[in-house]
Structure formats: structure tokens, C-alpha cells
Design a protein around this motif. Structure first.
Motif, mmCIF file in Angstrom:
data_model
loop_
_atom_site.group_PDB
_atom_site.id
_atom_site.type_symbol
_atom_site.label_atom_id
_atom_site.label_comp_id
_atom_site.label_asym_id
_atom_site.label_seq_id
_atom_site.Cartn_x
_atom_site.Cartn_y
_atom_site.Cartn_z
ATOM 1 N N HIS A 7 1.046 -1.164 -0.240
ATOM 2 C CA HIS A 7 -0.388 0.390 -0.121
ATOM 3 C C HIS A 7 1.118 1.284 -0.351
ATOM 4 O O HIS A 7 0.395 2.190 -0.763
ATOM 5 C CB HIS A 7 -1.426 0.004 1.256
ATOM 6 C CG HIS A 7 -2.088 -0.998 1.173
ATOM 7 N ND1 HIS A 7 -3.458 -0.420 0.186
ATOM 8 C CD2 HIS A 7 -1.976 -1.789 1.581
ATOM 9 C CE1 HIS A 7 -3.699 -2.051 0.444
ATOM 10 N NE2 HIS A 7 -3.491 -2.914 1.140
ATOM 11 N N HIS B 215 -8.798 -5.745 -2.032
ATOM 12 C CA HIS B 215 -8.143 -6.816 -1.801
ATOM 13 C C HIS B 215 -9.262 -7.772 -2.338
ATOM 14 O O HIS B 215 -9.495 -9.195 -2.171
ATOM 15 C CB HIS B 215 -8.227 -6.579 -0.355
ATOM 16 C CG HIS B 215 -6.863 -5.745 0.486
ATOM 17 N ND1 HIS B 215 -8.082 -4.571 1.009
ATOM 18 C CD2 HIS B 215 -6.219 -5.260 1.026
ATOM 19 C CE1 HIS B 215 -6.994 -3.987 1.251
ATOM 20 N NE2 HIS B 215 -5.727 -4.261 1.502
ATOM 21 N N ALA C 211 -8.346 -6.303 5.062
ATOM 22 C CA ALA C 211 -7.666 -6.613 3.821
ATOM 23 C C ALA C 211 -8.509 -8.163 3.107
ATOM 24 O O ALA C 211 -9.013 -8.387 2.311
ATOM 25 C CB ALA C 211 -6.905 -7.490 3.671
HETATM 26 ZN ZN ZN Z 1 -4.141 -3.908 2.361
#
Ligand code: ZN
Length: 309
Positions: free
Chosen positions: A63, A139, A205
Motif C-alpha cells: 500500500h 483486496h 484486507a
Molecule cells: Zn491491504
């Protein structure tokens, strides 16, 4: 971002200035992948006809990563570029700067990011972040159902880039999709039979995985591992963990377990790992584990957490 723009501009000049590009020594198709799961899918479809390199190093946090001039120069040598989308805000700009190179790029997650209203509640501090994230959750690779779509898109782009090996790529893709379907069946059965449908993770996630299989994710951090919760968020989470009698709190392999540990301490839950597969941790690299094996581990740990009394 400004710095990145400058670097890209300088790089574009550099590439144009160099002119006469040397023929690559390898006759394999050169494939650049943004981060770990993209590389993993590309390797499985491309087999021995492609050379896959990953831009975000396996142990790095995907990220936060931004390409250096060296990384962009490497990307410039690729014939195909495979990326997820949303995790790589730098990708479009980099491709524009490298437009002369005619790289075939595929945004494998395109159209898959949207999450439903109900599941967006797992992002419990959603209110403060909704303006930036909305219901777009990057995700997608963590849900086998969506990973299948990503793999098939990678197969299409490899076929386009290297038509003479199209049959080979399609066969590899079909074989890999079979294995992803096996994970899909396992997750479906697990979610159906488990008495508890809620699980708690460090960063959010696993929302697509949860939503695609009828589970609910509660996350300590937001969609990025660094979107930290407020004390009020944490209090709310502690309450839910107690109410739902959650026995395990998951943290991830590449992020700081501090908050998950705090939550566990406050509620008497245990700590376990769930790997978002954004990179390979040290153990994964040492044991040469792949996406399928790590997903098996995730399913195993989820099974324990959802069934624990
Ligand atoms: Zn992530």
C-alpha cells in the motif's frame, strides 16, 4: 506524488534520449507484476514461456510503495504489465510516461472492487474514511472467486502478447483456475458449516473474502494497514468481540501486531495469523510457499477461529 511525477518525467527523457534499444537476450515474454499475488498468478499462467518480475519487493508493504527511477526503468523493459488496481495509484502515471514502449497492461481487478453496503460495515471507522475509500475495496485477490477472474484476464493478455503460445497459456490458466475452484469450494463449505460468521482482523484486507462467502470481517485498521482506529473505534470493537464471543483475533504477517494484541488482551481472545497475501513474509520466502499454500493456511486458521467454542 509530485516527486513521482518528476521522476517519471526524467525517466521518459532518459528513455527517449537513449534511443536504439538493444534486443533482449531472453526470448521469453517479459512480464512485470506490481506486487506478489499478481506475480504469482502471472507465473502460473505464463509457466516457462514468461519471465515475471515483481516491482514491489516481496517483504514490502504494497500500500505504501512507490516506484524509484530504477523500478520504472525495469517496468519500461516489460512487454506485459499486470496489476491489481487501487493498490497501485502510481500505475497509470507510470504507464503514461512509458507509453512509447507499448506495454500491454492489464488491470486485473477492474470492476471487482465494489462491496455491498452490509459488508462495508466491517470498516467500522468507515464514517471517517468513507470519503476516500467508499465501497471500493482493492483486496480482490484474496477471494478465490475474484482471483479466478484476475487469472483469466492475465491469460487473455498473455495470449494477446504472445499469440503463438496462446494454447499453452489457456491450458495453464484452466489448470490454475481448477485449483482456485478447490479453494472456493473449501471456503463455501467452511462458511456454511461454521457456527460463528464473524472474524476480526488487523487491517481490512479480507472484506471480499468475507462478502463472497457470507462471512463478516471486523477490522481494527482500515483498508490500509496504517489507517489507525480512534480509541472510540477500539472500544466499539472490544464490545463486539465480547458480544460475539470471538475467540481469535487475526493479525497479519507484514504489519505490526500491536493493535490486534491489545484487542486480544482486552477481550481474552487469542492471536492467530491471517495472511492478506500482499507480499511474502520471511517464513513464506524461506519455505518457498505460494498463494495456494498460504490460502490453505488461511482457511485452516479461519476454520479454527469460526468454530472455536
Ligand atoms: Zn491491504
Amino acid at each position: 506524488m509530485k516527486k513521482l511525477a518528476l521522476i517519471i518525467f526524467a525517466l521518459a527523457l532518459f528513455i527517449v534520449g537513449c534511443g536504439g534499444e538493444k534486443q533482449s537476450a531472453q526470448d521469453k515474454l517479459q512480464v512485470a507484476a506490481s506486487f506478489y499475488p499478481m506475480a504469482e498468478f502471472a507465473r502460473n499462467v505464463g509457466g516457462n514461456k514468461v519471465e515475471v518480475f515483481t516491482l514491489v519487493p516481496d517483504g514490502a508493504e504494497a500500500h505504501d510503495w512507490e516506484p524509484s527511477p530504477t523500478d520504472l526503468a525495469r517496468l519500461g523493459k516489460a512487454q506485459v504489465f499486470v496489476y491489481n488496481g487501487l493498490v497501485e495509484p502510481w500505475a497509470k502515471q507510470a504507464l503514461t510516461a512509458l507509453s512509447e514502449r507499448k506495454i500491454l497492461a492489464v488491470q486485473t481487478g477492474l470492476g471487482l472492487y465494489e462491496r455491498s453496503v452490509e459488508a462495508a460495515e466491517d470498516d467500522h471507522h468507515h464514517h471517517t474514511h468513507s470519503c476516500t475509500h467508499g465501497k471500493q475495496d482493492p483486496h480482490v485477490w484474496i477471494s478465490p472467486k475474484k482471483a479466478i477472474v484476475q487469472v483469466e484476464r492475465i491469460a487473455s493478455i498473455l495470449c494477446e502478447a504472445d499469440e503463438k503460445n496462446a494454447k499453452y497459456y489457456q491450458d495453464n490458466s484452466a489448470k490454475y483456475v481448477e485449483q482456485l475452484k478447490a479453494l472456493d469450494i473449501q471456503l463455501t463449505n467452511l462458511a456454511k458449516s461454521a457456527p460463528r460468521k464473524v472474524f476480526v482482523t488487523a487491517h481490512a484486507a479480507f472484506g471480499h473474502l468475507a462478502e463472497d462467502y457470507g462471512l463478516q470481517q471486523l477490522a481494527v485498521n482500515g483498508l490500509s494497514p496504517h489507517a489507525e482506529p480512534t480509541p472510540a473505534d477500539l472500544q466499539r470493537l472490544i464490545k463486539v468481540v465480547k458480544e460475539e464471543n470471538v475467540r481469535y483475533v487475526f493479525f497479519e504477517t507484514l504489519t505490526d501486531p500491536k493493535l490486534a494484541q491489545l484487542l486480544a488482551d482486552e477481550t481474552g481472545a487469542q492471536i492467530a495469523t491471517l495472511d492478506p497475501l500482499e507480499g511474502l513474509n520471511e517464513e513464506g520466502r524461506k519455505k518457498k510457499m505460494d498463494y495456494l499454500q498460504i490460502m490453505q493456511q488461511n482457511i485452516h486458521n479461519l476454520q479454527i477461529a469460526l468454530n472455536a467454542k
